[in-house]
Design an enzyme around this catalytic site. Structure first.
Site, PDB file in Angstrom:
ATOM      1  N   GLY A 157     -13.473   5.625   5.817  1.00  0.00           N
ATOM      2  CA  GLY A 157     -12.513   6.742   5.773  1.00  0.00           C
ATOM      3  C   GLY A 157     -12.374   7.373   7.137  1.00  0.00           C
ATOM      4  O   GLY A 157     -13.273   7.301   7.975  1.00  0.00           O
ATOM      5  N   GLU A 168       0.869  -1.181   0.000  1.00  0.00           N
ATOM      6  CA  GLU A 168       0.000   0.000   0.000  1.00  0.00           C
ATOM      7  C   GLU A 168       0.901   1.224   0.000  1.00  0.00           C
ATOM      8  O   GLU A 168       1.871   1.288   0.742  1.00  0.00           O
ATOM      9  CB  GLU A 168      -0.863   0.002   1.271  1.00  0.00           C
ATOM     10  CG  GLU A 168      -1.761   1.213   1.373  1.00  0.00           C
ATOM     11  CD  GLU A 168      -2.383   1.382   2.752  1.00  0.00           C
ATOM     12  OE1 GLU A 168      -3.364   0.686   3.056  1.00  0.00           O
ATOM     13  OE2 GLU A 168      -1.888   2.229   3.534  1.00  0.00           O
ATOM     14  N   LYS A 180     -20.699  -6.979   5.315  1.00  0.00           N
ATOM     15  CA  LYS A 180     -20.033  -6.450   4.119  1.00  0.00           C
ATOM     16  C   LYS A 180     -19.692  -7.587   3.154  1.00  0.00           C
ATOM     17  O   LYS A 180     -19.829  -7.443   1.941  1.00  0.00           O
ATOM     18  CB  LYS A 180     -18.772  -5.670   4.510  1.00  0.00           C
ATOM     19  CG  LYS A 180     -19.062  -4.374   5.267  1.00  0.00           C
ATOM     20  CD  LYS A 180     -17.834  -3.467   5.434  1.00  0.00           C
ATOM     21  CE  LYS A 180     -16.908  -3.852   6.535  1.00  0.00           C
ATOM     22  NZ  LYS A 180     -15.833  -2.863   6.798  1.00  0.00           N
TER      23      LYS A 180
HETATM   24  C1  LIG Z   1      -6.646  -1.749   5.195  1.00  0.00           C
HETATM   25  C2  LIG Z   1      -7.116  -0.376   5.559  1.00  0.00           C
HETATM   26  C3  LIG Z   1      -7.001   0.668   4.642  1.00  0.00           C
HETATM   27  C4  LIG Z   1      -7.439   1.956   4.958  1.00  0.00           C
HETATM   28  N1  LIG Z   1      -7.287   2.970   4.039  1.00  0.00           N
HETATM   29  C5  LIG Z   1      -7.778   4.212   4.309  1.00  0.00           C
HETATM   30  C6  LIG Z   1      -7.706   5.265   3.355  1.00  0.00           C
HETATM   31  O1  LIG Z   1      -7.171   5.093   2.265  1.00  0.00           O
HETATM   32  N2  LIG Z   1      -8.242   6.475   3.682  1.00  0.00           N
HETATM   33  C7  LIG Z   1      -8.840   6.713   4.917  1.00  0.00           C
HETATM   34  O2  LIG Z   1      -9.319   7.828   5.161  1.00  0.00           O
HETATM   35  N3  LIG Z   1      -8.911   5.720   5.840  1.00  0.00           N
HETATM   36  C8  LIG Z   1      -8.409   4.489   5.570  1.00  0.00           C
HETATM   37  N4  LIG Z   1      -8.494   3.486   6.508  1.00  0.00           N
HETATM   38  C9  LIG Z   1      -9.067   3.811   7.823  1.00  0.00           C
HETATM   39  C10 LIG Z   1     -10.572   3.493   7.905  1.00  0.00           C
HETATM   40  O3  LIG Z   1     -11.288   4.251   6.964  1.00  0.00           O
HETATM   41  C11 LIG Z   1     -11.038   3.815   9.327  1.00  0.00           C
HETATM   42  O4  LIG Z   1     -10.493   2.857  10.206  1.00  0.00           O
HETATM   43  C12 LIG Z   1     -12.518   3.958   9.555  1.00  0.00           C
HETATM   44  O5  LIG Z   1     -12.703   4.438  10.874  1.00  0.00           O
HETATM   45  C13 LIG Z   1     -13.296   2.637   9.436  1.00  0.00           C
HETATM   46  O6  LIG Z   1     -13.386   2.216   8.149  1.00  0.00           O
HETATM   47  P1  LIG Z   1     -14.196   0.876   7.761  1.00  0.00           P
HETATM   48  O7  LIG Z   1     -14.291   0.859   6.310  1.00  0.00           O
HETATM   49  O8  LIG Z   1     -13.620  -0.281   8.454  1.00  0.00           O
HETATM   50  O9  LIG Z   1     -15.627   1.275   8.393  1.00  0.00           O
HETATM   51  P2  LIG Z   1     -17.001   0.546   8.593  1.00  0.00           P
HETATM   52  O10 LIG Z   1     -17.062  -0.800   8.000  1.00  0.00           O
HETATM   53  O11 LIG Z   1     -18.048   1.518   8.190  1.00  0.00           O
HETATM   54  O12 LIG Z   1     -17.032   0.355  10.178  1.00  0.00           O
HETATM   55  C14 LIG Z   1     -16.880   1.466  11.072  1.00  0.00           C
HETATM   56  C15 LIG Z   1     -17.435   1.102  12.437  1.00  0.00           C
HETATM   57  O13 LIG Z   1     -18.867   1.003  12.355  1.00  0.00           O
HETATM   58  C16 LIG Z   1     -19.327  -0.327  12.612  1.00  0.00           C
HETATM   59  N5  LIG Z   1     -20.281  -0.586  11.538  1.00  0.00           N
HETATM   60  C17 LIG Z   1     -20.019  -0.978  10.266  1.00  0.00           C
HETATM   61  N6  LIG Z   1     -21.153  -1.041   9.539  1.00  0.00           N
HETATM   62  C18 LIG Z   1     -22.158  -0.673  10.371  1.00  0.00           C
HETATM   63  C19 LIG Z   1     -23.541  -0.511  10.195  1.00  0.00           C
HETATM   64  N7  LIG Z   1     -24.133  -0.750   9.023  1.00  0.00           N
HETATM   65  N8  LIG Z   1     -24.280  -0.103  11.269  1.00  0.00           N
HETATM   66  C20 LIG Z   1     -23.702   0.146  12.461  1.00  0.00           C
HETATM   67  N9  LIG Z   1     -22.353   0.014  12.677  1.00  0.00           N
HETATM   68  C21 LIG Z   1     -21.608  -0.386  11.634  1.00  0.00           C
HETATM   69  C22 LIG Z   1     -18.101  -1.212  12.555  1.00  0.00           C
HETATM   70  O14 LIG Z   1     -18.203  -2.330  13.426  1.00  0.00           O
HETATM   71  C23 LIG Z   1     -16.994  -0.255  12.979  1.00  0.00           C
HETATM   72  O15 LIG Z   1     -16.944  -0.166  14.360  1.00  0.00           O
HETATM   73  C24 LIG Z   1      -8.031   2.207   6.225  1.00  0.00           C
HETATM   74  C25 LIG Z   1      -8.148   1.151   7.148  1.00  0.00           C
HETATM   75  C26 LIG Z   1      -7.689  -0.119   6.822  1.00  0.00           C
HETATM   76  C27 LIG Z   1      -7.802  -1.236   7.836  1.00  0.00           C
END
Ligand SMILES: Cc1cc2nc3c(=O)[nH]c(=O)nc-3n(C[C@H](O)[C@H](O)[C@H](O)COP(=O)(O)OP(=O)(O)OC[C@H]3O[C@@H](n4cnc5c(N)ncnc54)[C@H](O)[C@@H]3O)c2cc1C
Length: 318
Positions: free
Chosen positions: A126, A19, A200
């Site tokens: 994000g 990455e 997901k």
């Molecule tokens: C491999 C990797 C790459 C990343 N790259 C970036 C990047 O390029 N740019 C950036 O800004 N950030 C990036 N991040 C950080 C990430 O965006 C943050 O950690 C963010 O806070 C969570 O993203 P997520 O997609 O896991 O969120 P989600 O899947 O939306 O989850 C967020 C939280 O909400 C809960 N949740 C999920 N879905 C629901 C729902 N439908 N209802 C209620 N609760 C729910 C989950 O359990 C979790 O606690 C990256 C993280 C990882 C692990």
């Protein structure tokens, strides 16, 4: 080609992937290429490119008052993905985030990617804006990664936001999502977090990439719990070598992860960052060897703009 096809084609072999971050605004893309060039020796089949939303900056005006403006410090994710595909003939995985995007802007970004021949995306919520205490979605955008995923899955089926469009052509994205061996910081517990990860995957995510971890047991336990929960897609371990003393306190704060006692103790004993880097590289090599033995599909390195430590680790392994 899709990430999952690369993983499938590799069979039992563990791949090398990475990455990267877009350079800071104003920097030359050749600096980035200079970091990627040496790593091509290890034939990464795909490279992830992170996405960085805007931040608020305050500039002092002549009047002495502060002016607040939004700026994106690391723009260029889509351009970099296209440039990498063009230069190295390697697939790229742009990160697509909910934050700062309306659904319409997301759709347009996905159309750009599709036209550029980019077949992969990592769908994420994000990060929150640095000066905001919690993630705030765009009023016309998505809150959770699952909402964004739903939009991409629909586009893959030929459904765009405007249902009156004629002659629509479906997109063809392979969609990855994030997973957290030490749980997402906002989840009440790992079981609850896995419920949404499973959601997901059930909605169409084809693989999971993990947050970085420094204790393989955390990853092994996570994979076991995912399998018990019925999450059966590839789970790609994301790893990173420690390269500076400050990281033993910064990484837990930023990424909500623990560092093993032995690693933190070794780093604390180091007199300078040159010796910290040696400790970090050696730890990452040992971690990688055990992960390869476990049969991980790829070792996914968080390069964070520095290729030298990753090169030394990969040279030992691939
Ligand atoms: C491999 C990797 C790459 C990343 N790259 C970036 C990047 O390029 N740019 C950036 O800004 N950030 C990036 N991040 C950080 C990430 O965006 C943050 O950690 C963010 O806070 C969570 O993203 P997520 O997609 O896991 O969120 P989600 O899947 O939306 O989850 C967020 C939280 O909400 C809960 N949740 C999920 N879905 C629901 C729902 N439908 N209802 C209620 N609760 C729910 C989950 O359990 C979790 O606690 C990256 C993280 C990882 C692990």
């Amino acid at each position: 080609m899709k990430v999952v096809d690369h993983l499938r084609n590799a069979g039992e072999k563990t791949l090398f992937t990475l990455e990267i971050l877009p350079p800071l605004k104003g920097e030359n893309i050749n600096n980035l290429f200079g970091n990627i060039d040496p790593l091509m020796e290890f034939k990464p089949p795909f490279i992830d490119v992170t996405y960085h939303r805007e931040e608020y900056v305050y500039k002092k005006k002549e009047s002495g008052l502060l002016e607040k403006s939004a700026t994106r410090k690391r723009p260029g994710t889509v351009g970099i993905c296209a440039a990498i595909q063009n230069r190295y003939k390697v697939d790229t995985v742009p990160h697509i985030i909910c934050g700062g995007f309306s659904k319409e802007e997301t759709e347009n970004a996905l159309i750009d990617l599709h036209f550029l021949g980019i077949d992969n995306v990592l769908a994420l919520q994000g990060d929150a804006i640095k000066t905001e205490a919690k993630f705030v979605p765009d009023p016309n955008g998505h809150h959770y990664a699952s909402d964004l995923l739903d939009q991409i899955v629909k586009m893959n089926k030929g459904y765009y936001l405007d249902d009156e469009l004629q002659n629509v052509s479906p997109t063809n994205f392979c969609i990855g999502v994030a997973g957290y061996p030490e749980k997402h910081f906002s989840a009440p517990n790992l079981k609850n977090d896995l419920k949404y990860l499973k959601m997901k995957v059930d909605m169409g995510a084809e693989y999971v990439v993990t947050q970085m971890f420094f204790d393989n047991k955390k990853y092994f336990d996570f994979v076991e719990k995912c399998r018990e929960a019925g999450i059966n897609v590839p789970i790609i371990p994301g790893i990173k070598p420690i390269t500076a003393k400050g990281q033993i306190t910064a990484l837990p704060k930023v990424f909500h992860i623990d560092l093993p006692e032995e690693l933190a103790d070794e780093v604390e004993k180091c007199k300078d960052n040159a010796s910290v880097k040696e400790v970090g590289i050696e730890w990452c090599i040992q971690q990688s060897k055990e992960l390869i033995q476990f049969g991980v599909p790829t070792l996914h390195f968080y390069s964070m703009g520095k290729s030298d430590p990753i090169y030394r680790i990969a040279k030992e392994l691939f």
